[in-house]
Design an enzyme around this catalytic site. Structure first.
Site, PDB file in Angstrom:
ATOM      1  N   TYR A 159      59.033   3.142   8.994  1.00  0.00           N
ATOM      2  CA  TYR A 159      60.127   2.530   9.741  1.00  0.00           C
ATOM      3  C   TYR A 159      59.686   1.234  10.409  1.00  0.00           C
ATOM      4  O   TYR A 159      58.492   0.970  10.594  1.00  0.00           O
ATOM      5  CB  TYR A 159      60.656   3.487  10.813  1.00  0.00           C
ATOM      6  CG  TYR A 159      59.675   3.709  11.952  1.00  0.00           C
ATOM      7  CD1 TYR A 159      59.711   2.938  13.095  1.00  0.00           C
ATOM      8  CD2 TYR A 159      58.696   4.700  11.853  1.00  0.00           C
ATOM      9  CE1 TYR A 159      58.801   3.128  14.127  1.00  0.00           C
ATOM     10  CE2 TYR A 159      57.785   4.907  12.864  1.00  0.00           C
ATOM     11  CZ  TYR A 159      57.843   4.115  14.009  1.00  0.00           C
ATOM     12  OH  TYR A 159      56.928   4.299  15.011  1.00  0.00           O
ATOM     13  N   PHE A 169      59.528  -4.106  18.042  1.00  0.00           N
ATOM     14  CA  PHE A 169      58.783  -3.365  19.054  1.00  0.00           C
ATOM     15  C   PHE A 169      57.915  -2.265  18.456  1.00  0.00           C
ATOM     16  O   PHE A 169      57.044  -1.717  19.142  1.00  0.00           O
ATOM     17  CB  PHE A 169      59.723  -2.769  20.108  1.00  0.00           C
ATOM     18  CG  PHE A 169      60.807  -1.884  19.570  1.00  0.00           C
ATOM     19  CD1 PHE A 169      60.554  -0.558  19.256  1.00  0.00           C
ATOM     20  CD2 PHE A 169      62.085  -2.385  19.372  1.00  0.00           C
ATOM     21  CE1 PHE A 169      61.553   0.254  18.748  1.00  0.00           C
ATOM     22  CE2 PHE A 169      63.099  -1.580  18.867  1.00  0.00           C
ATOM     23  CZ  PHE A 169      62.825  -0.253  18.550  1.00  0.00           C
ATOM     24  N   ASP A 170      58.112  -1.946  17.183  1.00  0.00           N
ATOM     25  CA  ASP A 170      57.282  -0.910  16.552  1.00  0.00           C
ATOM     26  C   ASP A 170      57.448  -0.983  15.042  1.00  0.00           C
ATOM     27  O   ASP A 170      58.517  -1.349  14.543  1.00  0.00           O
ATOM     28  CB  ASP A 170      57.692   0.478  17.055  1.00  0.00           C
ATOM     29  CG  ASP A 170      56.652   1.545  16.755  1.00  0.00           C
ATOM     30  OD1 ASP A 170      55.548   1.186  16.317  1.00  0.00           O
ATOM     31  OD2 ASP A 170      56.946   2.740  16.962  1.00  0.00           O
ATOM     32  N   ILE A 187      65.052  10.610  19.199  1.00  0.00           N
ATOM     33  CA  ILE A 187      66.318  10.158  19.775  1.00  0.00           C
ATOM     34  C   ILE A 187      67.497  10.591  18.901  1.00  0.00           C
ATOM     35  O   ILE A 187      67.352  10.779  17.682  1.00  0.00           O
ATOM     36  CB  ILE A 187      66.337   8.620  19.973  1.00  0.00           C
ATOM     37  CG1 ILE A 187      66.094   7.892  18.656  1.00  0.00           C
ATOM     38  CG2 ILE A 187      65.301   8.205  21.017  1.00  0.00           C
ATOM     39  CD1 ILE A 187      66.241   6.370  18.756  1.00  0.00           C
ATOM     40  N   TYR A 213      67.553   5.269  23.998  1.00  0.00           N
ATOM     41  CA  TYR A 213      66.801   5.621  25.211  1.00  0.00           C
ATOM     42  C   TYR A 213      67.607   5.476  26.494  1.00  0.00           C
ATOM     43  O   TYR A 213      67.075   5.724  27.583  1.00  0.00           O
ATOM     44  CB  TYR A 213      65.529   4.767  25.279  1.00  0.00           C
ATOM     45  CG  TYR A 213      64.559   5.098  24.167  1.00  0.00           C
ATOM     46  CD1 TYR A 213      63.726   6.205  24.247  1.00  0.00           C
ATOM     47  CD2 TYR A 213      64.507   4.318  23.013  1.00  0.00           C
ATOM     48  CE1 TYR A 213      62.845   6.526  23.215  1.00  0.00           C
ATOM     49  CE2 TYR A 213      63.636   4.631  21.975  1.00  0.00           C
ATOM     50  CZ  TYR A 213      62.809   5.729  22.085  1.00  0.00           C
ATOM     51  OH  TYR A 213      61.947   6.050  21.065  1.00  0.00           O
ATOM     52  N   PHE A 230      66.888   0.071  13.398  1.00  0.00           N
ATOM     53  CA  PHE A 230      65.752   0.633  12.687  1.00  0.00           C
ATOM     54  C   PHE A 230      65.965   0.525  11.175  1.00  0.00           C
ATOM     55  O   PHE A 230      67.035   0.888  10.675  1.00  0.00           O
ATOM     56  CB  PHE A 230      65.553   2.117  13.033  1.00  0.00           C
ATOM     57  CG  PHE A 230      64.945   2.357  14.384  1.00  0.00           C
ATOM     58  CD1 PHE A 230      63.566   2.303  14.559  1.00  0.00           C
ATOM     59  CD2 PHE A 230      65.747   2.645  15.480  1.00  0.00           C
ATOM     60  CE1 PHE A 230      63.002   2.528  15.800  1.00  0.00           C
ATOM     61  CE2 PHE A 230      65.194   2.870  16.720  1.00  0.00           C
ATOM     62  CZ  PHE A 230      63.818   2.829  16.886  1.00  0.00           C
TER      63      PHE A 230
END
Length: 239
Positions: A159, A169-170, A187, A213, A230
């Protein structure tokens, strides 16, 4: 003991001065000529360090009160505030700082909520984007043909996560290592979105904050009420 304290103060001052956002703090050349002795210059450096710490913390610095405290301490005088008064002042200060922080978070949360809603409203009109009853949006990049997970399954995925402004961010792709997790332990947007996929599928998920979140955000990268995007590739269903 005093030596260690001085060394710590010097290190803190050097670190603060060296890491200032605007570069090392400097002294106007005309004013610097008044700082002739080592003691004067070291005192000035410590003053810069203290002022910079207050500025970074957005704390109002009362120069006169600070100078009075330094003078009293140097002359060995008793503090002008009792321990009880000091504790009361510190509690009041902490309450004020907490209120300021909460207000700052509230402002950011409202802005993120509004931006996210506007993004999702425009995004759902784009070709290929589907919106579910929960408000989750997704787009099929590549259809899969393998097993389809339930919420109780463990899945293995690759992902990449970004904010709506494109900030990443990731990414498991960057780590070159897929991740595995129980689908009911992430989530809500992931739990729902991955159940729509089959092994081999690659989707883009657009997740509103209430399915991500929420007001708390996550760490420093994901702010309060942030809408997330995502790109997810479902590699395997089952451990």
């Amino acid at each position: 003991m005093k030596r260690n304290m001085l060394a710590s103060l010097m290190a803190a001052a050097a670190l603060t001065l060296g890491c200032s956002d605007s570069g090392p703090l400097s002294v106007n050349s005309a004013e610097a000529s008044e700082l002739k002795t080592v003691d004067q210059r070291i005192s000035y450096i410590f003053g810069l360090s203290v002022a910079d710490q207050f500025k970074r913390g957005e704390i109002e610095l009362d120069i006169d009160a600070l100078a009075l405290a330094l003078k009293d301490a140097k002359e060995g005088k008793e503090p002008r505030l009792s321990q009880e008064e000091i504790q009361m002042a510190m509690r009041a200060f902490q309450d004020r700082q907490m209120a300021k922080q909460q207000e700052s978070v509230r402002v950011v949360a409202e802005a993120n909520q509004k931006e996210g809603q506007e993004f999702l409203a425009a995004n759902k009109a784009k070709d290929g984007v589907v919106e579910t009853a929960s408000g989750l949006q997704y787009k099929v990049i590549q259809a899969g043909s393998g097993k389809q997970p339930t919420a109780q399954d463990t899945v293995t995925v690759h992902y990449r996560g970004t904010l709506i402004d494109g900030t990443e961010f990731d990414s498991s792709y960057k780590r070159n290592e897929p991740v595995s997790f129980p689908l009911n332990g992430v989530i809500k947007g992931w739990t729902e979105g991955l159940q729509l996929m089959k092994e081999g599928a690659k989707y883009e998920l657009y997740i509103p904050s209430n399915l991500a979140y929420g007001p708390g955000g996550s760490g420093g990268a994901i702010g309060p009420n942030a809408t997330l995007i995502f790109e997810v590739e479902l590699i395997k269903v089952g451990s």
